[in-house]
Enzyme design. Structure first.
Site, PDB file in Angstrom:
ATOM      1  N   CYS A 158       0.820  -1.213   0.000  1.00  0.00           N
ATOM      2  CA  CYS A 158       0.000   0.000   0.000  1.00  0.00           C
ATOM      3  C   CYS A 158       0.852   1.260   0.000  1.00  0.00           C
ATOM      4  CB  CYS A 158      -0.933  -0.022   1.209  1.00  0.00           C
ATOM      5  SG  CYS A 158      -1.829   1.508   1.437  1.00  0.00           S
ATOM      6  N   CYS A 175      -1.435   1.653  -3.174  1.00  0.00           N
ATOM      7  CA  CYS A 175      -2.407   2.741  -2.996  1.00  0.00           C
ATOM      8  C   CYS A 175      -1.800   4.141  -2.964  1.00  0.00           C
ATOM      9  CB  CYS A 175      -3.174   2.547  -1.686  1.00  0.00           C
ATOM     10  SG  CYS A 175      -3.521   0.843  -1.257  1.00  0.00           S
ATOM     11  N   LYS A 188       0.297   5.209  -6.098  1.00  0.00           N
ATOM     12  CA  LYS A 188      -0.685   5.176  -7.212  1.00  0.00           C
ATOM     13  C   LYS A 188      -1.549   6.422  -7.186  1.00  0.00           C
ATOM     14  CE  LYS A 188      -4.532   3.950  -6.494  1.00  0.00           C
ATOM     15  NZ  LYS A 188      -5.020   2.623  -6.283  1.00  0.00           N
ATOM     16  N   TYR A 223      -9.035  -3.769 -11.192  1.00  0.00           N
ATOM     17  CA  TYR A 223      -8.639  -2.517 -10.521  1.00  0.00           C
ATOM     18  C   TYR A 223      -7.356  -1.923 -11.114  1.00  0.00           C
ATOM     19  CZ  TYR A 223     -11.709  -3.156  -6.415  1.00  0.00           C
ATOM     20  OH  TYR A 223     -12.773  -3.272  -5.565  1.00  0.00           O
ATOM     21  N   GLU A 253      -6.923   1.477 -13.474  1.00  0.00           N
ATOM     22  CA  GLU A 253      -6.275   2.613 -12.803  1.00  0.00           C
ATOM     23  C   GLU A 253      -5.007   3.027 -13.556  1.00  0.00           C
ATOM     24  OE1 GLU A 253      -5.711   1.459  -8.696  1.00  0.00           O
ATOM     25  OE2 GLU A 253      -7.689   2.216  -8.126  1.00  0.00           O
ATOM     26  N   HIS A 301     -26.530  21.801  -1.962  1.00  0.00           N
ATOM     27  CA  HIS A 301     -26.645  22.296  -3.334  1.00  0.00           C
ATOM     28  C   HIS A 301     -25.657  23.420  -3.598  1.00  0.00           C
ATOM     29  CE1 HIS A 301     -28.680  22.900  -7.116  1.00  0.00           C
ATOM     30  NE2 HIS A 301     -28.722  24.191  -6.885  1.00  0.00           N
ATOM     31  N   GLU A 354     -25.584  15.419  -4.041  1.00  0.00           N
ATOM     32  CA  GLU A 354     -27.005  15.615  -3.707  1.00  0.00           C
ATOM     33  C   GLU A 354     -27.909  14.754  -4.592  1.00  0.00           C
ATOM     34  OE1 GLU A 354     -28.856  19.448  -4.610  1.00  0.00           O
ATOM     35  OE2 GLU A 354     -27.280  19.870  -6.066  1.00  0.00           O
TER      36      GLU A 354
HETATM   37  P1  NDP Z   1      -8.230  -8.015 -10.365  1.00  0.00           P
HETATM   38  O1  NDP Z   1      -8.613  -9.322  -9.809  1.00  0.00           O
HETATM   39  O2  NDP Z   1      -9.002  -6.803 -10.004  1.00  0.00           O
HETATM   40  O3  NDP Z   1      -8.216  -8.103 -11.948  1.00  0.00           O
HETATM   41  C1  NDP Z   1      -7.436  -9.052 -12.611  1.00  0.00           C
HETATM   42  C2  NDP Z   1      -7.760  -8.940 -14.080  1.00  0.00           C
HETATM   43  O4  NDP Z   1      -6.859  -9.737 -14.824  1.00  0.00           O
HETATM   44  C3  NDP Z   1      -9.167  -9.415 -14.417  1.00  0.00           C
HETATM   45  O5  NDP Z   1      -9.697  -8.558 -15.393  1.00  0.00           O
HETATM   46  C4  NDP Z   1      -8.924 -10.814 -14.959  1.00  0.00           C
HETATM   47  O6  NDP Z   1      -9.876 -11.202 -15.912  1.00  0.00           O
HETATM   48  C5  NDP Z   1      -7.591 -10.634 -15.646  1.00  0.00           C
HETATM   49  N1  NDP Z   1      -6.811 -11.872 -15.753  1.00  0.00           N
HETATM   50  C6  NDP Z   1      -6.540 -12.761 -14.768  1.00  0.00           C
HETATM   51  N2  NDP Z   1      -5.767 -13.755 -15.234  1.00  0.00           N
HETATM   52  C7  NDP Z   1      -5.541 -13.472 -16.530  1.00  0.00           C
HETATM   53  C8  NDP Z   1      -4.818 -14.128 -17.554  1.00  0.00           C
HETATM   54  N3  NDP Z   1      -4.162 -15.276 -17.316  1.00  0.00           N
HETATM   55  N4  NDP Z   1      -4.797 -13.575 -18.784  1.00  0.00           N
HETATM   56  C9  NDP Z   1      -5.447 -12.423 -19.030  1.00  0.00           C
HETATM   57  N5  NDP Z   1      -6.145 -11.751 -18.102  1.00  0.00           N
HETATM   58  C10 NDP Z   1      -6.191 -12.276 -16.861  1.00  0.00           C
HETATM   59  O7  NDP Z   1      -6.676  -7.860  -9.974  1.00  0.00           O
HETATM   60  P2  NDP Z   1      -5.700  -6.618 -10.053  1.00  0.00           P
HETATM   61  O8  NDP Z   1      -4.387  -7.186 -10.427  1.00  0.00           O
HETATM   62  O9  NDP Z   1      -6.276  -5.534 -10.875  1.00  0.00           O
HETATM   63  O10 NDP Z   1      -5.664  -6.139  -8.557  1.00  0.00           O
HETATM   64  C11 NDP Z   1      -5.395  -7.062  -7.499  1.00  0.00           C
HETATM   65  C12 NDP Z   1      -6.217  -6.719  -6.291  1.00  0.00           C
HETATM   66  O11 NDP Z   1      -5.669  -5.575  -5.667  1.00  0.00           O
HETATM   67  C13 NDP Z   1      -7.658  -6.336  -6.628  1.00  0.00           C
HETATM   68  O12 NDP Z   1      -8.486  -7.455  -6.602  1.00  0.00           O
HETATM   69  C14 NDP Z   1      -8.017  -5.344  -5.570  1.00  0.00           C
HETATM   70  O13 NDP Z   1      -8.652  -6.018  -4.518  1.00  0.00           O
HETATM   71  C15 NDP Z   1      -6.681  -4.776  -5.122  1.00  0.00           C
HETATM   72  N6  NDP Z   1      -6.548  -3.395  -5.594  1.00  0.00           N
HETATM   73  C16 NDP Z   1      -7.383  -2.446  -5.072  1.00  0.00           C
HETATM   74  C17 NDP Z   1      -7.307  -1.149  -5.488  1.00  0.00           C
HETATM   75  C18 NDP Z   1      -8.221  -0.128  -4.923  1.00  0.00           C
HETATM   76  O14 NDP Z   1      -8.814  -0.382  -3.883  1.00  0.00           O
HETATM   77  N7  NDP Z   1      -8.405   1.015  -5.564  1.00  0.00           N
HETATM   78  C19 NDP Z   1      -6.339  -0.720  -6.495  1.00  0.00           C
HETATM   79  C20 NDP Z   1      -5.542  -1.800  -7.023  1.00  0.00           C
HETATM   80  C21 NDP Z   1      -5.650  -3.067  -6.560  1.00  0.00           C
HETATM   81  P3  NDP Z   1     -11.320 -11.786 -15.493  1.00  0.00           P
HETATM   82  O15 NDP Z   1     -12.170 -10.594 -15.161  1.00  0.00           O
HETATM   83  O16 NDP Z   1     -11.764 -12.480 -16.741  1.00  0.00           O
HETATM   84  O17 NDP Z   1     -11.110 -12.697 -14.346  1.00  0.00           O
END
Ligand code: NDP
Length: 446
Positions: A43, A48, A51, A177, A181, A435, A440
């Protein structure tokens, strides 16, 4: 009771580990925390916090093009990546120092190095071995990079924070996510950005309408989104990356960011020396008190199966410490955890999606509005806002709130309190708005 070196030995000084160790120490128990990389974990160092600083940097670009509508003329603008990186590094170093101070002031022993479990009550760091009554695993996660030819040319979100130069063109793989982002960050900083997603629509786990709306906004801002697309191989030629896509097309970029999820960081931890079991997804199996299948060993945060979010790890840490050392057994409540995606525009949600609500409740009412923010009425910026409330028609309870738009995270945080407290749609309607604000709209949805 056996005589141990420590009452609690925490492995991993990220958000959850640091909170657990500090609060445990405040209960008068003897605590050590081991960390091999950096204080504050993902983080603070590669997640976080940096980022969000990059999100602010990217947004300045849009602000600069908005100011004309307000009568301002600014000279030619230039962006210096190294300045942003160095300023970010300085801020992170400051935060690392604060974490160190917090631990020292709490009386926690900070042990630098990689910790390994030797047994249910024994941890080894370097040449030193420590006996401990309880051990807490809070080692977080590391990016997952899928196996494909040329994947050594991919970077992860953690690498972006240390890039020497901003790439001119970038392909971002994933649709969650991190993908949206960082696609927004790159796009905002003027990088030609391609978002490649394997499924039908990005943001799969979010409300469908919200995902469609957000995808439209991203494209409006200049991100090229290609769904049903994966990279089959990457070839490096003269510093350029030739990505062969699943449809045979070759996309040439300067960087490929892999944002395909994160795996629990457990390698080399010595779990085999204990009876700690893993779930099918490779995460540590814990009960509602963060206790693993080895009674003296606990785990929390991204190494377990809950939402991978800093505030969740911190809340789990509080529940664990209050239970283990505070004689106040506390179970973590995973309901209605609000979350934000700091893309441009922001997304924030709490509660159920429309699809989840339809599955769970007999009758669901959906209230929505889309509008152009007052701020953009004279800037020419086409960005639109979506707000949506999901209501259980039988009880009138608001069971979901979703937003795409400026400051969505700030707004949904307040809405989350109302939903957590069980507010009904009638309560929302009886609330007098502020407002003129975007927020709102949440109390005027009819
Ligand atoms: P996510 O689980 O959010 O997304 C992973 C993405 O990668 C999905 O779209 C998934 O597709 C895709 N994917 C997974 N495996 C493959 C593959 N082999 N080939 C191609 N695409 C693939 O993970 P992130 O890495 O984005 O983030 C990790 C975690 O960190 C998040 O779950 C979140 O909880 C946390 N995070 C939170 C943030 C915040 O609060 N603002 C910011 C950044 C991270 P599919 O949808 O088809 O499964």
């Amino acid at each position: 009771m056996a005589d141990y070196d420590y009452d609690l030995f925490v492995i991993g000084a990220g958000s959850g580990g640091v909170r657990a160790s500090r609060v445990a120490a405040s209960y008068g128990v003897k605590v050590a925390i081991a960390e091999e990389r950096f204080l504050g974990g993902t983080c603070v160092n590669v997640g976080c916090v940096p980022k969000k600083l990059f999100v602010y940097a990217a947004h300045v670009h849009e602000e600069l093009s908005d100011v004309g509508g307000y009568g301002w003329q600014v000279g030619e603008s230039q962006f210096h990546w190294q300045t942003l990186r160095e300023n970010k590094d300085r801020e992170i170093a400051r935060l690392n120092g604060i974490y160190q101070q917090l631990l020292e002031n709490s009386g926690v022993d900070l042990i630098e190095g990689r910790a390994q479990l030797v047994g249910p009550h024994t941890v080894k760091v370097g040449d030193c071995t420590y006996s401990c009554d309880k051990i807490l695993i809070s080692t977080g996660g590391r990016p997952f990079v899928p196996p494909l030819p040329g994947n050594e040319h991919m970077i992860t979100s953690e690498d972006v924070f240390y890039l020497d130069h901003l790439p001119r063109r970038v392909a971002v793989v994933g649709g969650g996510y991190i993908a949206v982002e960082f696609a927004s960050i790159f796009n905002g900083l003027g990088v030609e950005t391609y978002l490649l997603y394997r499924g039908e629509q990005i943001l799969r786990t979010f409300d469908r309408e919200l995902a469609d709306f957000a995808a439209e906004q991203y494209q409006e801002k200049g991100i090229t989104i290609q769904c049903h697309t994966t990279i089959s191989r990457i070839d490096k030629e003269n510093d350029q990356l030739h990505c062969t896509l699943s449809d045979g097309e070759v996309l040439v970029v300067d960087a490929v960011l892999c944002a395909t999820g994160r795996n629990p960081y457990l390698s080399g931890l010595g779990l085999e020396n204990t009876t700690v079991q893993l779930n099918d997804d490779g995460k540590i199996k814990v009960d509602q008190y963060c206790q693993t299948t080895e009674p003296s060993i606990y785990a929390l945060g991204d190494v377990t199966g809950g939402p991978e979010l800093t505030p969740v790890a911190i809340a789990e840490a509080m529940a664990f410490v209050n239970t283990a050392f505070g004689s106040k057994p506390q179970v973590m409540d995973y309901n209605n955890i609000a979350t934000a995606v700091f893309s441009s525009p922001n997304i924030a949600v709490v509660g159920l999606t429309e699809e989840q609500a339809m599955d769970k409740y007999a009758k669901v009412e959906v209230f929505r509005t889309t509008f152009r923010h007052l701020k953009h009425s004279i800037t020419g910026n086409p960005e639109k806002t979506l707000m949506k409330l999901i209501v259980d028609a039988q009880t009138d309870k608001v069971i979901g709130a979703h937003m795409v738009g400026a400051e969505a995270g700030e707004i949904i945080q307040g809405i989350a309190i109302a939903i957590k407290a069980g507010a009904t749609k009638a309560d929302f309607d009886a609330t007098v708005g502020i407002h003129p604000t975007a927020a709102e709209e949440f109390v005027t949805l009819r």
